[in-house]
Every structure is written in C-alpha cells, then in structure tokens.
Design a protein around this motif. Structure first.
Motif, PDB file in Angstrom:
ATOM      1  N   ARG A   1       0.858  -1.198   0.000  1.00 23.74           N
ATOM      2  CA  ARG A   1       0.000   0.000   0.000  1.00 23.74           C
ATOM      3  C   ARG A   1       0.884   1.235   0.000  1.00 23.74           C
ATOM      4  N   VAL A   2       0.421   2.275  -0.679  1.00 24.79           N
ATOM      5  CA  VAL A   2       1.091   3.572  -0.659  1.00 24.79           C
ATOM      6  C   VAL A   2       0.299   4.440   0.304  1.00 24.79           C
ATOM      7  N   LEU A   3       0.994   4.952   1.326  1.00 23.33           N
ATOM      8  CA  LEU A   3       0.358   5.767   2.346  1.00 23.33           C
ATOM      9  C   LEU A   3       0.864   7.182   2.277  1.00 23.33           C
ATOM     10  N   ARG A   4      -0.015   8.136   2.623  1.00 24.86           N
ATOM     11  CA  ARG A   4       0.368   9.547   2.673  1.00 24.86           C
ATOM     12  C   ARG A   4      -0.050  10.099   4.030  1.00 24.86           C
ATOM     13  N   ASP A   5       0.812  10.964   4.554  1.00 26.48           N
ATOM     14  CA  ASP A   5       0.509  11.611   5.830  1.00 26.48           C
ATOM     15  C   ASP A   5      -0.559  12.657   5.558  1.00 26.48           C
ATOM     16  N   ASN A   6      -1.674  12.577   6.225  1.00 27.73           N
ATOM     17  CA  ASN A   6      -2.814  13.466   5.980  1.00 27.73           C
ATOM     18  C   ASN A   6      -2.787  14.701   6.868  1.00 27.73           C
ATOM     19  N   SER A   7      -1.783  14.854   7.694  1.00 25.32           N
ATOM     20  CA  SER A   7      -1.777  16.021   8.592  1.00 25.32           C
ATOM     21  C   SER A   7      -1.111  17.208   7.981  1.00 25.32           C
TER      22      SER A   7
END
Length: 130
Positions: free
Chosen positions: A124-130
């Motif tokens: 999975r490719v994750l991105r920091d949403n903050s």
C-alpha cells in the motif's frame, strides 16, 4: 573539591591498525602460531581477539617474521567476500519477521494520520494526511 571532566571523543567503530602511530583502517589480521614458528596473515577477523593484531594494507604487505619463522599469507576467496545465499535468506527472514503484525493487530487499520492513496498487490502507498 572540583572534578574536571576531559573532553573525550567517541571511539570509532572502525578497527584500526595495531602498529603504533598508525591510524589507518585495518584490512588483515596477524596471528602467531608459536609451536610451528609461523606468522599467519589472513583476512580481517570477524572479532578483535586479544592475541591477534589487525594491520592496515601497508603494514600487512611489508610484514616480515623473525629469523627462522615462516610467514603464511592467506588470501581471501573472492567468491566468499560478498553475502552468501544463507546471509540473504537470513536477512529476508528477519524482514518478514519484523513486518509480521502482532496477534491483536488489525491488518486493515492504518497508522494515525495516514491515508491510503494507492495499492499494488499486497503493498500500500500511504500519505501523511496532517
């Protein structure tokens, strides 16, 4: 009463030549076999031993033994210098073990503040949403 603390630098993890006043990196290990009157110079030992001497390239090339002694120079096998298949398998097993979730972990749960933006197979490719 005051205590003075000297500024002491950190000790380098790189093994140095055992010859005095030489600070070069060690590349070979010298061991004496007194019973056979032989000095054995081989590849750098895995661990520093108290009765072995680590030598830099220059000192290992110029090494001479006492009169009546023999110098045995062991050249490393070029095939064994790189990682072996056993080393690579052990590394892969360690990575698999470290990535294995704990018994109570939810595999679909994302870390806090992360959003899934893509997927390819099991990755999975994750991105920091903050």
């Amino acid at each position: 009463m005051s205590v003075r603390v000297a500024n002491v630098g950190a000790v380098s993890p790189v093994r140095r030549c055992s010859r005095s006043a030489c600070g070069k990196t060690a590349v070979a290990t010298l061991t004496y076999v007194y019973a056979d009157s032989t000095a054995v110079l081989g590849p750098l030992a895995t661990y520093a031993e108290p009765h072995c001497y680590d030598l830099c390239a220059a000192h290992s090339q110029r090494l001479t033994a006492p009169r009546g002694w023999e110098v045995l120079r062991l050249a490393p096998d070029p095939d064994t210098l790189g990682p072996s298949s056993d080393d690579l398998e052990a590394l892969a097993n360690a990575v698999r073990e470290a990535a294995r979730p704990g018994p109570d972990a939810d595999p679909t749960e994302l870390p806090e503040g992360m959003v899934e933006v893509g997927r390819r197979g099991h990755l999975r490719v994750l991105r920091d949403n903050s």
